[in-house]
Design a protein around this motif. Structure first.
Motif, PDB file in Angstrom:
ATOM      1  N   TYR A 113       0.847  -1.177   0.000  1.00 50.21           N
ATOM      2  CA  TYR A 113       0.000   0.000   0.000  1.00 50.21           C
ATOM      3  C   TYR A 113       0.887   1.232   0.000  1.00 50.21           C
ATOM      4  O   TYR A 113       1.735   1.417   0.848  1.00 50.21           O
ATOM      5  CB  TYR A 113      -0.903  -0.022   1.228  1.00 50.21           C
ATOM      6  CG  TYR A 113      -1.760   1.198   1.373  1.00 50.21           C
ATOM      7  CD1 TYR A 113      -2.806   1.437   0.499  1.00 50.21           C
ATOM      8  CD2 TYR A 113      -1.534   2.114   2.383  1.00 50.21           C
ATOM      9  CE1 TYR A 113      -3.591   2.557   0.633  1.00 50.21           C
ATOM     10  CE2 TYR A 113      -2.310   3.232   2.526  1.00 50.21           C
ATOM     11  CZ  TYR A 113      -3.343   3.448   1.640  1.00 50.21           C
ATOM     12  OH  TYR A 113      -4.134   4.560   1.778  1.00 50.21           O
ATOM     13  N   ARG A 114       0.685   2.059  -1.000  1.00 51.38           N
ATOM     14  CA  ARG A 114       1.490   3.279  -1.101  1.00 51.38           C
ATOM     15  C   ARG A 114       0.557   4.471  -1.222  1.00 51.38           C
ATOM     16  O   ARG A 114      -0.263   4.532  -2.123  1.00 51.38           O
ATOM     17  CB  ARG A 114       2.392   3.196  -2.310  1.00 51.38           C
ATOM     18  CG  ARG A 114       3.369   4.305  -2.339  1.00 51.38           C
ATOM     19  CD  ARG A 114       4.407   4.078  -3.374  1.00 51.38           C
ATOM     20  NE  ARG A 114       5.238   5.270  -3.367  1.00 51.38           N
ATOM     21  CZ  ARG A 114       6.341   5.389  -4.013  1.00 51.38           C
ATOM     22  NH1 ARG A 114       6.764   4.396  -4.737  1.00 51.38           N
ATOM     23  NH2 ARG A 114       7.026   6.490  -3.975  1.00 51.38           N
ATOM     24  N   GLU A 115       0.709   5.383  -0.332  1.00 51.05           N
ATOM     25  CA  GLU A 115      -0.140   6.571  -0.305  1.00 51.05           C
ATOM     26  C   GLU A 115       0.576   7.725  -1.009  1.00 51.05           C
ATOM     27  O   GLU A 115       1.745   7.979  -0.766  1.00 51.05           O
ATOM     28  CB  GLU A 115      -0.423   6.951   1.143  1.00 51.05           C
ATOM     29  CG  GLU A 115      -1.329   8.134   1.288  1.00 51.05           C
ATOM     30  CD  GLU A 115      -1.564   8.466   2.747  1.00 51.05           C
ATOM     31  OE1 GLU A 115      -1.832   9.627   3.026  1.00 51.05           O
ATOM     32  OE2 GLU A 115      -1.480   7.564   3.593  1.00 51.05           O
ATOM     33  N   GLU A 116      -0.127   8.397  -1.922  1.00 47.57           N
ATOM     34  CA  GLU A 116       0.468   9.553  -2.585  1.00 47.57           C
ATOM     35  C   GLU A 116       0.412  10.742  -1.650  1.00 47.57           C
ATOM     36  O   GLU A 116      -0.579  10.976  -0.991  1.00 47.57           O
ATOM     37  CB  GLU A 116      -0.272   9.856  -3.871  1.00 47.57           C
ATOM     38  CG  GLU A 116      -0.117   8.751  -4.871  1.00 47.57           C
ATOM     39  CD  GLU A 116      -0.088   9.271  -6.284  1.00 47.57           C
ATOM     40  OE1 GLU A 116       0.190  10.456  -6.479  1.00 47.57           O
ATOM     41  OE2 GLU A 116      -0.356   8.482  -7.176  1.00 47.57           O
ATOM     42  N   LYS A 117       1.483  11.503  -1.626  1.00 45.70           N
ATOM     43  CA  LYS A 117       1.558  12.664  -0.753  1.00 45.70           C
ATOM     44  C   LYS A 117       1.680  13.916  -1.607  1.00 45.70           C
ATOM     45  O   LYS A 117       2.371  13.927  -2.615  1.00 45.70           O
ATOM     46  CB  LYS A 117       2.748  12.541   0.182  1.00 45.70           C
ATOM     47  CG  LYS A 117       2.636  11.352   1.102  1.00 45.70           C
ATOM     48  CD  LYS A 117       3.833  11.251   1.998  1.00 45.70           C
ATOM     49  CE  LYS A 117       3.688  10.012   2.868  1.00 45.70           C
ATOM     50  NZ  LYS A 117       4.827   9.823   3.734  1.00 45.70           N
ATOM     51  N   TYR A 118       0.997  14.941  -1.184  1.00 38.67           N
ATOM     52  CA  TYR A 118       1.028  16.220  -1.882  1.00 38.67           C
ATOM     53  C   TYR A 118       1.386  17.318  -0.893  1.00 38.67           C
ATOM     54  O   TYR A 118       1.072  17.226   0.290  1.00 38.67           O
ATOM     55  CB  TYR A 118      -0.326  16.517  -2.526  1.00 38.67           C
ATOM     56  CG  TYR A 118      -0.696  15.532  -3.595  1.00 38.67           C
ATOM     57  CD1 TYR A 118      -0.173  15.646  -4.873  1.00 38.67           C
ATOM     58  CD2 TYR A 118      -1.543  14.477  -3.324  1.00 38.67           C
ATOM     59  CE1 TYR A 118      -0.498  14.737  -5.863  1.00 38.67           C
ATOM     60  CE2 TYR A 118      -1.874  13.562  -4.308  1.00 38.67           C
ATOM     61  CZ  TYR A 118      -1.349  13.704  -5.571  1.00 38.67           C
ATOM     62  OH  TYR A 118      -1.661  12.809  -6.541  1.00 38.67           O
TER      63      TYR A 118
END
Length: 74
Positions: free
Chosen positions: A1-6
């Motif tokens: 699981y990889r969460e995109e960060k902004y």
């Protein structure tokens, strides 16, 4: 699981910019690009005038389309 960060706040400080183009490479949406503009811009005297937030960076869609069309022709 990889969460995109902004980034929560996105700003470009033009006083530190050396126009190297690394921001173009890092932009995941290809939204940043340098142009070869021959338009002379007015000088600024306040530091705040050189810090570009989202409000100053976003341009209308029609203008962006026109910009890309003129850049591909040259």
């Amino acid at each position: 699981y990889r969460e995109e960060k902004y980034a929560e706040i996105y700003e470009i400080n033009m006083l530190r910019c050396i126009f190297c183009g690394l921001c173009e490479e890092a932009c995941p949406k290809e939204a940043i690009y340098l142009t070869k503009s021959k338009k002379i811009v007015n000088s600024g005297y306040e530091r705040e005038d050189f810090i570009y937030g989202k409000d100053k960076l976003v341009m209308p869609l029609e203008m962006a389309i026109k910009n890309t069309q003129t850049n591909t022709v040259n």
